[in-house]
Design an enzyme around this catalytic site. Structure first.
Site: not given
Length: 254
Positions: A52, A117, A252
């Site tokens: 992406r 991942k 975050r």
């Protein structure tokens, strides 16, 4: 692969290539005729794999399984939302059937194992007028990364060799994923993403965690409260719940 597909094999046409530039690009450029089957192009090595937002899918011989499936919508149907989430859920279920522990889904297109991942998904719509609406669903799965791979990902990467004592061969792995993809796409076509939303939520990597969304127009921060029936990310902010349709998600700093 045929053994893993079982009775679902008649619903697929699978082409296997030892090397390919990009399985998504090939199917988009030259889509097979609509014969009622799901057309799949798989390869052991992609030389120009894409992710992406212009990212590159890194590949080495024998390191990963990459494939793309051309899925056609019902004639006249609107292009449904949440397709990459359905593909991620299908991949998660196939991995869980293999005994992989700690499978998580990162909105909208990554599969993680305990935060690292393992796989990525790229969904692209087939262009052109006069054709049955269709999407190419591309999936890349790390099978056995070389020690010096150096893949850049904020929380690290992993592979099946690290998750299982006996990882499956590429053929069996492909068959198992295609079976789950076929089943969930049937549900999706009949009832939309809402029918699969709960299963996706159970594997949400960022459930109830503070996240920030790095988009093209603005940056948002809040608590991830899941996804809605269209597959949009729901973010609890100081101003209320916001729907996020695109962007990069990262934890975050707290």
């Amino acid at each position: 692969m045929a053994a893993a597909l079982g009775g679902d094999a008649v619903g697929f046409s699978v082409v296997l290539l030892p090397e390919c530039d990009s399985t998504n690009s090939r199917l988009l450029a030259d889509p097979p005729p609509d014969d009622g089957r799901v057309h799949v192009l798989a390869t052991d090595l992609q030389t120009a794999g894409r992710g992406r937002r212009g990212r590159v899918w890194q590949s080495w011989p024998g390191a990963s399984l990459t494939f793309s499936a051309l899925w056609r919508f019902a004639p006249g149907a609107p292009v449904p939302a949440g397709l990459s989430l359905v593909a991620g859920l299908a991949l998660a279920r196939a991995l869980e059937d293999l005994g992989v522990q700690g499978v998580q889904l990162k909105w909208p297109n990554d599969v993680l194992i305990h935060g690292r991942k393992l796989a990525g998904i790229l969904v692209e719509l087939l262009p052109g007028r006069g054709r049955t609406p269709a999407a190419v669903i591309g999936i890349g799965i790390n099978r056995r990364l070389p020690p010096d791979a150096g893949v850049d990902y904020p929380t690290g990467v992993t592979d099946l060799a690290d998750c299982l004592s006996q990882p499956p061969g590429p053929g069996r792995l492909l068959g198992l994923v295609l079976v789950q993809l076929n089943r969930l796409l049937d549900i999706y076509a009949a009832a939309g993403f809402g029918a699969l939303r709960g299963a996706w939520q159970q594997r949400n990597a960022f459930a109830d965690l503070p996240v920030r969304i790095l988009g093209e127009a603005e940056e948002l921060a809040g608590i991830c409260v899941g996804v809605d029936e269209d597959g949009a990310l729901l973010l609890q902010t100081a101003g209320g719940v916001r729907r996020v349709l695109s962007g990069d998600v990262s934890l975050r700093v707290v």
